[in-house]
Design a protein around this motif. Structure first.
Motif, short mmCIF file in Angstrom:
data_model
loop_
_atom_site.label_atom_id
_atom_site.label_comp_id
_atom_site.label_asym_id
_atom_site.label_seq_id
_atom_site.Cartn_x
_atom_site.Cartn_y
_atom_site.Cartn_z
N CYS A 169 4.99 -15.98 -4.41
CA CYS A 169 5.61 -16.17 -3.09
C CYS A 169 5.01 -15.23 -2.06
O CYS A 169 4.90 -15.58 -0.89
N GLY A 170 4.66 -14.01 -2.49
CA GLY A 170 4.13 -13.06 -1.53
C GLY A 170 3.93 -11.68 -2.12
O GLY A 170 4.15 -11.45 -3.31
N ALA A 171 3.50 -10.77 -1.26
CA ALA A 171 3.23 -9.39 -1.65
C ALA A 171 3.87 -8.45 -0.65
O ALA A 171 4.00 -8.77 0.53
N VAL A 172 4.27 -7.27 -1.14
CA VAL A 172 4.95 -6.29 -0.30
C VAL A 172 4.32 -4.92 -0.50
O VAL A 172 4.06 -4.50 -1.63
N PHE A 173 4.06 -4.23 0.62
CA PHE A 173 3.63 -2.83 0.58
C PHE A 173 4.75 -1.99 1.18
O PHE A 173 5.21 -2.27 2.29
N SER A 174 5.19 -0.97 0.45
CA SER A 174 6.28 -0.10 0.91
C SER A 174 5.80 1.34 0.97
O SER A 174 5.21 1.86 0.00
N ASN A 175 6.05 1.98 2.10
CA ASN A 175 5.72 3.40 2.27
C ASN A 175 7.01 4.20 2.14
O ASN A 175 7.93 4.04 2.94
N ARG A 176 7.07 5.05 1.12
CA ARG A 176 8.27 5.85 0.86
C ARG A 176 7.91 7.33 0.82
O ARG A 176 6.76 7.69 0.62
N LYS A 177 8.91 8.17 0.99
CA LYS A 177 8.66 9.62 1.01
C LYS A 177 8.01 10.10 -0.28
O LYS A 177 7.17 11.01 -0.27
#
Length: 207
Positions: free
Chosen positions: A145-153
């Protein structure tokens, strides 16, 4: 990808086909994607409540051709520079990057966390993930369905969302290829979206 097509061409007009490779400014040929993909952005740190999350989810652009992809990729903020807590989402056109969307409701996700010490190197992993999606290189690509990039501390996180968590063969095919695309050796874990909101959610598959 589909065949090269001259943008704005007509049966009545003979036009010299110029690709981006031989004319980066005035090219008129597009290399169409097999599917259209939409890039989204959200910054959870700006949310005031869970109920208004969708108000912070912004649709940036829909990509129809390879040239669209590179034009956008080269002109948006690189993933590692996103504000803490924010996310990029690249999903098939018509699929919103949320559990509640009909295409995602019965699905789940593969995810991998990179330590922040990896720095800008994480951008390569994100780019390879994007190219695998738009290039339909997964054995079970229709289930992606898709891809996700997450920027976390504490980390950077990249995930692939799939359509059907009950299809173990398709999920594991996608997970193995995702692991290869990332170039990592540590196990990847798959979680069904239906379990993600529960306490003590369990791993459905591991590759």
């Amino acid at each position: 990808m589909t065949d090269v097509q001259a943008a704005g061409s007509s049966d009545n007009i003979t036009q010299e086909v110029k690709t981006v490779l031989n004319d980066a400014k005035d090219f008129n040929a597009l290399h169409g994607l097999n599917s259209e993909w939409t890039l989204w952005f959200d910054n959870p740190s700006k949310r005031t409540s869970t109920s208004n999350w969708t108000a912070n989810l912004k649709e940036i652009v829909t990509l129809k051709a390879v040239e669209d992809f590179w034009g956008v990729y080269n002109n948006v903020a690189i993933a590692s520079d996103l504000p803490n807590g924010s996310n990029y989402h690249l999903f098939r056109k018509g699929v919103r990057p949320m559990w509640e969307d009909a295409a995602n409701a019965r699905g789940g996700k593969w995810g991998y966390q990179f330590q922040r010490s990896i720095g800008e190197k994480v951008n390569e992993h994100w780019l390879h993930t994007l190219l695998a999606c738009i290039g339909e290189s997964f054995d079970s690509s229709p289930d992606v369905c898709g891809a996700v990039f997450s920027n976390r501390k504490s980390c950077f996180r990249i995930a692939i969302w799939t359509r059907n968590a009950d299809d173990q063969e398709a999920c594991e095919n996608i997970g193995r290829h995702f692991k290869s695309v990332l170039g990592v050796s540590h196990p990847l874990e798959y979680f069904a979206h239906s379990d993600s909101s529960k306490t003590g959610n369990s791993v459905a598959y591991t590759v």
